[in-house]
Structure formats: C-alpha cells, structure tokens
Design a protein around this motif. Structure first.
Motif, PDB file in Angstrom:
ATOM      1  N   ASN A   2       9.309  -9.778  -3.350  1.00 53.76           N
ATOM      2  CA  ASN A   2       8.255 -10.100  -4.303  1.00 53.76           C
ATOM      3  C   ASN A   2       6.983  -9.372  -3.923  1.00 53.76           C
ATOM      4  OD1 ASN A   2       6.533 -11.299  -6.151  1.00 53.76           O
ATOM      5  ND2 ASN A   2       6.238 -13.133  -4.901  1.00 53.76           N
ATOM      6  N   LYS A   3       6.571  -8.423  -4.739  1.00 53.64           N
ATOM      7  CA  LYS A   3       5.364  -7.652  -4.453  1.00 53.64           C
ATOM      8  C   LYS A   3       4.170  -8.104  -5.298  1.00 53.64           C
ATOM      9  CE  LYS A   3       7.577  -3.493  -2.623  1.00 53.64           C
ATOM     10  NZ  LYS A   3       6.916  -3.539  -1.307  1.00 53.64           N
ATOM     11  N   ASN A   4       4.292  -9.239  -5.980  1.00 54.38           N
ATOM     12  CA  ASN A   4       3.156  -9.795  -6.708  1.00 54.38           C
ATOM     13  C   ASN A   4       2.167 -10.400  -5.718  1.00 54.38           C
ATOM     14  OD1 ASN A   4       4.153  -9.160  -9.251  1.00 54.38           O
ATOM     15  ND2 ASN A   4       5.295 -11.076  -9.415  1.00 54.38           N
ATOM     16  N   LEU A   5       0.882 -10.151  -5.968  1.00 55.20           N
ATOM     17  CA  LEU A   5      -0.181 -10.658  -5.110  1.00 55.20           C
ATOM     18  C   LEU A   5      -1.067 -11.575  -5.945  1.00 55.20           C
ATOM     19  CD1 LEU A   5      -1.285 -10.154  -2.158  1.00 55.20           C
ATOM     20  CD2 LEU A   5      -2.886  -8.552  -3.214  1.00 55.20           C
ATOM     21  N   LEU A   6      -1.095 -12.862  -5.588  1.00 58.83           N
ATOM     22  CA  LEU A   6      -1.872 -13.848  -6.339  1.00 58.83           C
ATOM     23  C   LEU A   6      -3.311 -13.849  -5.825  1.00 58.83           C
ATOM     24  CD1 LEU A   6       0.787 -16.707  -6.263  1.00 58.83           C
ATOM     25  CD2 LEU A   6       0.230 -15.225  -8.212  1.00 58.83           C
ATOM     26  N   ILE A   7      -4.239 -13.420  -6.674  1.00 55.33           N
ATOM     27  CA  ILE A   7      -5.646 -13.273  -6.282  1.00 55.33           C
ATOM     28  C   ILE A   7      -6.412 -14.543  -6.629  1.00 55.33           C
ATOM     29  CG2 ILE A   7      -7.707 -11.838  -6.440  1.00 55.33           C
ATOM     30  CD1 ILE A   7      -5.117 -10.369  -5.569  1.00 55.33           C
ATOM     31  N   GLN A   8      -7.198 -15.031  -5.683  1.00 57.80           N
ATOM     32  CA  GLN A   8      -8.023 -16.205  -5.926  1.00 57.80           C
ATOM     33  C   GLN A   8      -9.388 -15.995  -5.288  1.00 57.80           C
ATOM     34  OE1 GLN A   8      -5.939 -19.704  -4.724  1.00 57.80           O
ATOM     35  NE2 GLN A   8      -7.226 -21.090  -5.894  1.00 57.80           N
ATOM     36  N   ARG A  38      18.210 -21.379   6.339  1.00 60.38           N
ATOM     37  CA  ARG A  38      19.158 -22.477   6.595  1.00 60.38           C
ATOM     38  C   ARG A  38      20.176 -22.654   5.477  1.00 60.38           C
ATOM     39  NH1 ARG A  38      14.923 -27.094   8.809  1.00 60.38           N
ATOM     40  NH2 ARG A  38      14.685 -26.262  10.942  1.00 60.38           N
ATOM     41  N   GLU A  39      19.703 -22.454   4.247  1.00 56.48           N
ATOM     42  CA  GLU A  39      20.549 -22.787   3.094  1.00 56.48           C
ATOM     43  C   GLU A  39      20.937 -21.579   2.262  1.00 56.48           C
ATOM     44  OE1 GLU A  39      18.595 -25.815   0.806  1.00 56.48           O
ATOM     45  OE2 GLU A  39      17.898 -26.884   2.604  1.00 56.48           O
ATOM     46  N   ASP A  40      20.502 -20.387   2.690  1.00 58.34           N
ATOM     47  CA  ASP A  40      20.739 -19.171   1.899  1.00 58.34           C
ATOM     48  C   ASP A  40      20.287 -19.397   0.460  1.00 58.34           C
ATOM     49  OD1 ASP A  40      21.492 -16.552   1.567  1.00 58.34           O
ATOM     50  OD2 ASP A  40      23.577 -17.021   1.077  1.00 58.34           O
ATOM     51  N   ALA A  41      19.057 -19.971   0.330  1.00 58.68           N
ATOM     52  CA  ALA A  41      18.562 -20.397  -0.988  1.00 58.68           C
ATOM     53  C   ALA A  41      18.148 -19.232  -1.868  1.00 58.68           C
ATOM     54  CB  ALA A  41      17.385 -21.359  -0.801  1.00 58.68           C
ATOM     55  N   GLY A  42      17.776 -18.109  -1.268  1.00 60.31           N
ATOM     56  CA  GLY A  42      17.389 -16.940  -2.061  1.00 60.31           C
ATOM     57  C   GLY A  42      16.089 -17.110  -2.825  1.00 60.31           C
ATOM     58  N   LEU A  43      15.196 -17.969  -2.337  1.00 55.75           N
ATOM     59  CA  LEU A  43      13.928 -18.216  -3.029  1.00 55.75           C
ATOM     60  C   LEU A  43      12.918 -17.120  -2.702  1.00 55.75           C
ATOM     61  CD1 LEU A  43      13.628 -22.034  -2.227  1.00 55.75           C
ATOM     62  CD2 LEU A  43      14.356 -21.020  -4.394  1.00 55.75           C
ATOM     63  N   GLU A  44      12.106 -16.731  -3.694  1.00 55.94           N
ATOM     64  CA  GLU A  44      11.052 -15.749  -3.464  1.00 55.94           C
ATOM     65  C   GLU A  44       9.900 -16.391  -2.699  1.00 55.94           C
ATOM     66  OE1 GLU A  44       9.600 -14.006  -7.066  1.00 55.94           O
ATOM     67  OE2 GLU A  44      10.996 -12.329  -6.945  1.00 55.94           O
ATOM     68  N   THR A  45       9.304 -15.628  -1.809  1.00 56.22           N
ATOM     69  CA  THR A  45       8.099 -16.097  -1.129  1.00 56.22           C
ATOM     70  C   THR A  45       6.870 -15.516  -1.827  1.00 56.22           C
ATOM     71  OG1 THR A  45       8.400 -14.260   0.424  1.00 56.22           O
ATOM     72  CG2 THR A  45       9.105 -16.449   1.158  1.00 56.22           C
ATOM     73  N   PRO A  46       5.858 -16.366  -2.093  1.00 51.27           N
ATOM     74  CA  PRO A  46       4.643 -15.871  -2.750  1.00 51.27           C
ATOM     75  C   PRO A  46       3.745 -15.130  -1.769  1.00 51.27           C
ATOM     76  CG  PRO A  46       4.404 -18.203  -2.264  1.00 51.27           C
ATOM     77  CD  PRO A  46       5.813 -17.816  -1.860  1.00 51.27           C
ATOM     78  N   ASN A 110       8.111  -8.890   2.364  1.00 53.70           N
ATOM     79  CA  ASN A 110       8.063  -8.375   0.991  1.00 53.70           C
ATOM     80  C   ASN A 110       7.558  -6.938   0.943  1.00 53.70           C
ATOM     81  OD1 ASN A 110       9.002 -10.685  -0.402  1.00 53.70           O
ATOM     82  ND2 ASN A 110       6.975 -11.631  -0.316  1.00 53.70           N
ATOM     83  N   PHE A 111       7.010  -6.459   2.053  1.00 56.72           N
ATOM     84  CA  PHE A 111       6.386  -5.132   2.079  1.00 56.72           C
ATOM     85  C   PHE A 111       6.943  -4.268   3.208  1.00 56.72           C
ATOM     86  CE2 PHE A 111       3.484  -8.244   0.255  1.00 56.72           C
ATOM     87  CZ  PHE A 111       3.168  -7.654  -0.961  1.00 56.72           C
ATOM     88  N   PHE A 112       6.686  -4.662   4.449  1.00 53.50           N
ATOM     89  CA  PHE A 112       7.201  -3.952   5.629  1.00 53.50           C
ATOM     90  C   PHE A 112       7.012  -4.889   6.810  1.00 53.50           C
ATOM     91  CE2 PHE A 112       2.867  -2.517   4.623  1.00 53.50           C
ATOM     92  CZ  PHE A 112       2.181  -3.054   5.705  1.00 53.50           C
ATOM     93  N   THR A 113       7.805  -4.732   7.837  1.00 47.71           N
ATOM     94  CA  THR A 113       7.706  -5.622   8.995  1.00 47.71           C
ATOM     95  C   THR A 113       7.121  -4.862  10.183  1.00 47.71           C
ATOM     96  OG1 THR A 113      10.037  -5.168   9.429  1.00 47.71           O
ATOM     97  CG2 THR A 113       9.526  -7.235   8.317  1.00 47.71           C
ATOM     98  N   GLU A 228       1.564  -1.188  -2.381  1.00 46.41           N
ATOM     99  CA  GLU A 228       2.398  -1.096  -3.589  1.00 46.41           C
ATOM    100  C   GLU A 228       2.618  -2.486  -4.184  1.00 46.41           C
ATOM    101  OE1 GLU A 228       5.916   0.995  -2.389  1.00 46.41           O
ATOM    102  OE2 GLU A 228       4.860   2.904  -2.138  1.00 46.41           O
ATOM    103  N   ALA A 229       1.508  -3.213  -4.315  1.00 51.40           N
ATOM    104  CA  ALA A 229       1.534  -4.596  -4.801  1.00 51.40           C
ATOM    105  C   ALA A 229       1.060  -4.674  -6.245  1.00 51.40           C
ATOM    106  CB  ALA A 229       0.651  -5.469  -3.921  1.00 51.40           C
ATOM    107  N   GLU A 230       1.517  -5.705  -6.943  1.00 54.74           N
ATOM    108  CA  GLU A 230       1.071  -5.998  -8.303  1.00 54.74           C
ATOM    109  C   GLU A 230       0.065  -7.145  -8.242  1.00 54.74           C
ATOM    110  OE1 GLU A 230       1.852  -4.596 -11.265  1.00 54.74           O
ATOM    111  OE2 GLU A 230       3.039  -3.052 -10.260  1.00 54.74           O
ATOM    112  N   LEU A 231      -1.130  -6.933  -8.789  1.00 53.35           N
ATOM    113  CA  LEU A 231      -2.183  -7.941  -8.723  1.00 53.35           C
ATOM    114  C   LEU A 231      -2.047  -8.945  -9.860  1.00 53.35           C
ATOM    115  CD1 LEU A 231      -5.244  -5.635  -7.924  1.00 53.35           C
ATOM    116  CD2 LEU A 231      -3.656  -6.721  -6.329  1.00 53.35           C
ATOM    117  N   LYS A 232      -2.114 -10.234  -9.502  1.00 58.48           N
ATOM    118  CA  LYS A 232      -2.062 -11.322 -10.492  1.00 58.48           C
ATOM    119  C   LYS A 232      -3.170 -12.309 -10.163  1.00 58.48           C
ATOM    120  CE  LYS A 232       2.120  -9.898 -11.916  1.00 58.48           C
ATOM    121  NZ  LYS A 232       2.384  -9.346 -13.252  1.00 58.48           N
TER     122      LYS A 232
END
Length: 239
Positions: A2-8, A38-46, A110-113, A228-232
């Motif tokens: 997830n390359k979306n970036l939530l701006i606040q 733990r659960e292989d849930a496949g959820l996106e991290t914000p 989501n970007f690089f480690t 290379e992020a998308e701003l939201k």
C-alpha cells in the motif's frame, strides 16, 4: 504493498497529545502486521503523515544527555515551555510555533526495508524543498539532519531529525525551522552537538515571513516523488 499516504494537518497541538496519537497510529499498524503474520490475514497496512506545530517544548531522545538542556525545568515553566524524555533516536531538540514538524508513521515494507535509506530520503525531501527557495542545503557527515555551509565556521542546522522504528514501522520524524524563534535554541545544545549554530528559512531569506502552508506542499510533493507514494487527505478527526 500500500503506497497511499494519509495526510493529516493537526495545526497547533500539544506535544504529549500528539505523541499519544502517534503511538495509537503506530500500534494500529504493528497490530495489523502481527495479525498478518499469525493468521496470514493479508490485510493492508496504512501509512500516515502528520503535520503539526507544537507550543514551546524540548524533547530528549532515549540516548540523549540531560546536561544538553542548559536551563532548569523551573525556568522552562517561566517561559511557557515543557520538557519530555521520549523514545526516538537522537539527543535534545526544540519544537515551537513557526516550525514545521512532520511525523511519517509508515510501514516501510510498503516502500523499502532500509532505515538508513529512509533517513536519507527525509533529508533529501528537505534539501529539495529548500532548493526551491534558492537555498543550498546539504548533509553533514555523521550528523543526521539538514545543514547549511557544512565544513565552514558558519555551519548551521535548519532541520533536525529523530525517528523510532519497530517491525519496519516508523514514528517521530523531522522538524524544519521556517519562521521559528531561534532564541529558544539558546536554552540547549541542539542535538548535543557543541559549537554549531541553528537557523531558520525566514532568516536565510532575509527575515521574510514564509507561508507555512506553501512549505508543507513542497515537502509533500518531494516526499511523494522520493517514496513513490500517493497522497490522500485524511478527513476524519484525530482521536
């Protein structure tokens, strides 16, 4: 990834309240990562990016030296400033009105480690932003942050940085002096580095007041390009 970036933009907000909010967002991302493992849930991290200005405050990193605060806590109360020992890297720094503080709370997976690459990208974001104002900023070898006139007797720091990372999730960030009152820096040894001055964008431009919102836009533009992020824009109120 997830390359979306939530701006606040939190506006002017108490340091401790903002720290607690950062910790909540940080924990939310960590909890998702643990569930995925733990659960292989496949959820996106914000990924979050907070802008804030703080009332006058001094913060000391986990490896910092308390002696780098040159005044008593009673004196800080007299000048309307607070003090916190916190869990980021780095030594002592100051936050106050006229300074843009940015807290990227992102999952680097989501970007690089690479935490060093992350810090270099934050520095590059600031260097590219200052370049738009005709200011040549640079890195100082072995000293995180962004500086002017490195290697000369006039070396001065314009942006401090200190981050925390766990499971590749980041918090804390950078503090760029835009229209800051530099007198507050006299109460400490900035970042624990003796003999180095501090400056602000408006000072470098001849004491011209610089629109904070304009600088924020430039910072975000360069952050998005580098990562290379998308701003939201995040619209819901912080909690």
């Amino acid at each position: 990834m997830n390359k979306n970036l939530l701006i606040q933009d939190l506006g002017l907000k108490d340091y401790k309240e903002t720290w607690d909010y950062q910790e909540a967002l940080f924990k939310e991302i960590i909890d998702i990562k643990i569930k995925n493992r733990r659960e292989d849930a496949g959820l996106e991290t914000p990924n979050h990016f907070l802008f804030v200005e703080h009332p006058h405050v001094y913060t000391l990193g986990k490896s910092g030296d308390f002696d780098n605060l040159l005044v008593s806590e009673d004196y800080l109360k007299k000048i309307g400033a607070t003090f916190y020992k916190i869990n980021r890297g780095g030594d002592i720094t100051y936050h106050g009105p006229g300074q843009i503080v940015g807290y990227p709370i992102i999952d680097l997976e989501n970007f690089f480690t690479d935490i060093h690459k992350y810090l270099r990208f934050l520095e590059e974001m600031v260097i590219l932003t200052l370049e738009e104002y005709g200011i040549k900023a640079e890195r100082s070898p072995g000293e995180t942050g962004v500086w002017l006139d490195v290697g000369t007797p006039f070396a001065r720091k314009i942006c401090a940085m200190g981050v925390r990372a766990s499971r590749w999730v980041t918090m804390h960030g950078f503090a760029l002096n835009v229209n800051a009152d530099l007198g507050y820096f006299d109460n400490m040894i900035p970042c624990g580095i003796k003999g180095k001055a501090v400056t602000s964008l408006n000072v470098e431009l001849g004491s011209i007041e610089v629109p904070i919102s304009e600088v924020k836009e430039k910072l975000l533009k360069h952050f998005a390009q580098l990562f290379e992020a998308e701003l939201k824009q995040k619209t819901e109120a912080s909690g």
